[in-house]
Scaffold this active site. Structure first.
Site, mmCIF file in Angstrom:
data_model
loop_
_atom_site.group_PDB
_atom_site.id
_atom_site.type_symbol
_atom_site.label_atom_id
_atom_site.label_comp_id
_atom_site.label_asym_id
_atom_site.label_seq_id
_atom_site.Cartn_x
_atom_site.Cartn_y
_atom_site.Cartn_z
ATOM 1 N N LYS A 78 45.251 89.915 69.354
ATOM 2 C CA LYS A 78 44.160 89.805 68.377
ATOM 3 C C LYS A 78 42.869 90.349 68.976
ATOM 4 C CE LYS A 78 42.094 86.178 65.435
ATOM 5 N NZ LYS A 78 42.134 84.748 65.089
ATOM 6 N N SER A 153 42.746 83.536 60.402
ATOM 7 C CA SER A 153 42.118 84.802 60.710
ATOM 8 C C SER A 153 43.024 85.757 61.504
ATOM 9 C CB SER A 153 40.837 84.565 61.497
ATOM 10 O OG SER A 153 41.127 83.937 62.732
ATOM 11 N N SER A 177 44.192 79.371 62.289
ATOM 12 C CA SER A 177 44.314 80.829 62.249
ATOM 13 C C SER A 177 45.572 81.426 62.837
ATOM 14 C CB SER A 177 43.114 81.465 62.932
ATOM 15 O OG SER A 177 42.069 81.525 62.022
HETATM 16 N N1 GLN Z 1 40.092 79.340 58.216
HETATM 17 C C1 GLN Z 1 39.454 78.560 59.216
HETATM 18 C C2 GLN Z 1 38.003 78.961 59.355
HETATM 19 O O1 GLN Z 1 37.618 79.804 58.640
HETATM 20 C C3 GLN Z 1 40.157 78.684 60.533
HETATM 21 C C4 GLN Z 1 39.807 79.891 61.288
HETATM 22 C C5 GLN Z 1 40.389 79.927 62.655
HETATM 23 O O2 GLN Z 1 41.273 79.130 63.003
HETATM 24 N N2 GLN Z 1 39.875 80.815 63.489
HETATM 25 O O3 GLN Z 1 37.273 78.467 60.117
#
Ligand code: GLN
Length: 481
Positions: A78, A153, A177
């Protein structure tokens, strides 16, 4: 079956037995990345670097100095995980020219085990989001249906694994994410205990929640990757207690007598009926293999999202203050210092990141700190206590990963609250520091994958690996068609 459809562990075996060479395998994967460019899973393809590296790894395998089960197998990382001299953009204009002078500990450990980095994957900007739509580089399409989001994400890594553009990958999980995109794309995603895998080189979003996680075609692959990156690191002060462990050794232990708790309120009316049904059906399959199922009520579920979003935004607003146009990253000059800050941050950050910085600054500001941030910290402790209590009775908790399957690109983009709602089942494990995984558990009427979440007590990834592997045996493995 195409060679790229194999699991990472079977590819590792083929490489060790010289059935295929590292270069041949890499070439096949590079072809896939070319053919599937439209999914937008990658921000950078490391073509030249990976070809060079493949030759070195091959020599090490030939010389018998490298016998790790993952040696020579291509991985994706990532784009918020630092890779030396390779663009690490966090999918943000702010870091769109940032080439770190060092690699993250997790990447370094995998490279030591012979991993070949094929590319850096697309994501929500600074890992803020659940659909990859907030990326500066455009959204990632779901390989199962290109009209739909891949989740987020870590949507790029999920789509890359699901579409055979890499054998496995690293993601990051702050509030879901790794797990939610795994669920949306029909792969396995494992978030380890907070502090068991070094965060050194993971660009900070919310430091008390951020974790590097593993995404693979099945649980055995995730266990093998986790075994390489797990364990203390002097470079990360929050990573000190976990001991290096071979998690693949738990794959065949079975689940006879294991007590699985099913929190009834994770199957509320906001969960798609089909999702709830499939996950419960999956639980019953585990029961047939010897596990004991217990339904119960987990308290405080209404507080999960507010507690997570207050904490995450507060930490994000502080972490992202470093992007001021002076130290590194994008810079837009102005006549005066303050004007430069304003221009740099206005142009460098996207809408969602700005929204969270504003929210975070608000909940930390004097007068509101006590009402919001401090309260969230207290509730976070209560949530963690509720999980500790549950784990006095059960070895593992089983829930849906997300209330829905992947939705259409654009559907929730202008409705941040609806987007946040999608995190309802993943954020509790994040707030509690416990490990959790998402494993594929059937498909809905449209053929979109459904994810089952497994949560275990701190440092008990072994339990998750056992259950995940047992489930794959029942369902015939999760390497997708
Ligand atoms: N969707 C969650 C957020 O927007 C989790 C994101 C993540 O785990 N990086 O914070």
């Amino acid at each position: 079956m195409k060679i790229t459809e194999n699991s990472a562990l079977s590819l590792g075996k083929m490489l060790q037995s010289r059935e295929i060479s590292v270069i041949e395998l890499l070439t096949e994967y590079l072809k896939e990345t070319e053919a599937k460019k439209d999914l937008n899973a990658f921000i950078t393809i490391c073509r030249d670097e990976s070809l060079k590296r493949a030759n070195i790894i091959q020599k090490n395998i030939d010389d018998k100095v490298l016998s790790s089960p993952l040696a020579g197998v291509p991985m994706a990382v990532k784009d918020n995980i630092c890779t030396k001299n390779i663009l690490t953009s966090c999918a943000s204009k702010m870091l769109s020219d940032f080439k770190p002078p060092y690699s993250a500990t997790a990447v370094e450990r995998l490279e030591k085990a012979g991993a070949v980095l094929i590319g850096k994957t697309n994501m929500d900007e600074f890992a803020m989001g659940g659909s990859t739509e907030s990326s500066y580089y455009g959204s990632v399409k779901n390989p199962k249906d290109t009209k739909k989001v891949s989740g987020g994400s870590s949507g790029g890594t999920a789509a890359a694994v699901a579409s055979n553009q890499c054998a496995y990958g690293l993601g990051s999980d702050t509030g879901g994410s790794v797990r939610q995109p795994a669920s949306f794309c029909g792969i396995t995603g494992l978030m380890p205990t907070y502090g068991s895998v070094s965060r050194y080189g993971l660009i900070a979003y919310a430091s008390s929640l951020d974790r590097i996680g593993v995404m693979g075609k099945n649980m055995s692959d995730c266990a093998a990757v986790l075994s390489e990156i797990y364990g203390s690191d002097k470079k990360d002060m929050t990573c000190s207690v976990a001991k290096k462990t071979d998690f693949t050794s738990f794959c065949d232990l079975g689940i006879r007598g294991m007590k699985i708790g099913i929190p009834r309120n994770f199957f509320s009316e906001q969960t798609d009926a089909f999702v709830g049904k499939s996950v419960l059906q999956g639980a019953r399959e585990l029961e047939k293999s010897g596990a004991e199922l217990y339904e119960f009520e987990l308290p405080l579920t209404d507080y999960y999202l507010p507690t997570y979003y207050i904490t995450a935004c507060a930490e994000a607003s502080s972490n992202l203050s470093r992007y001021d146009g002076i130290k590194y990253g994008f810079c837009q000059s102005g006549d005066e210092l303050e004007q430069m800050y304003v221009k740099t941050r206005t142009e460098g950050f996207g809408l969602e990141v700005k929204r969270r910085i504003m929210l975070g600054t608000y909940v930390l500001s004097s007068g509101y700190y006590e009402d919001y941030y401090k309260k969230a910290l207290k509730v976070r402790r209560l949530i963690k206590d509720s999980f500790d209590d549950a784990f006095k009775k059960y070895d593992l908790l089983l829930t849906p990963t997300a209330p829905t399957t992947a939705y259409n690109i654009g559907e929730n983009r202008n409705d941040p609250l609806k987007m946040y709602q999608g995190d309802i089942y993943t954020v509790a494990a994040s707030l509690s520091g416990i490990p959790a995984a998402s494993i594929p558990c059937g498909k809905n009427q449209e053929g979109m994958p459904i994810g089952m979440q497994l949560m275990a007590p701190q440092l008990r990834e072994d339990v998750i690996v056992r259950v995940g592997c047992a489930y794959e045996k029942i369902t015939g493995g999760s390497v997708d068609e």
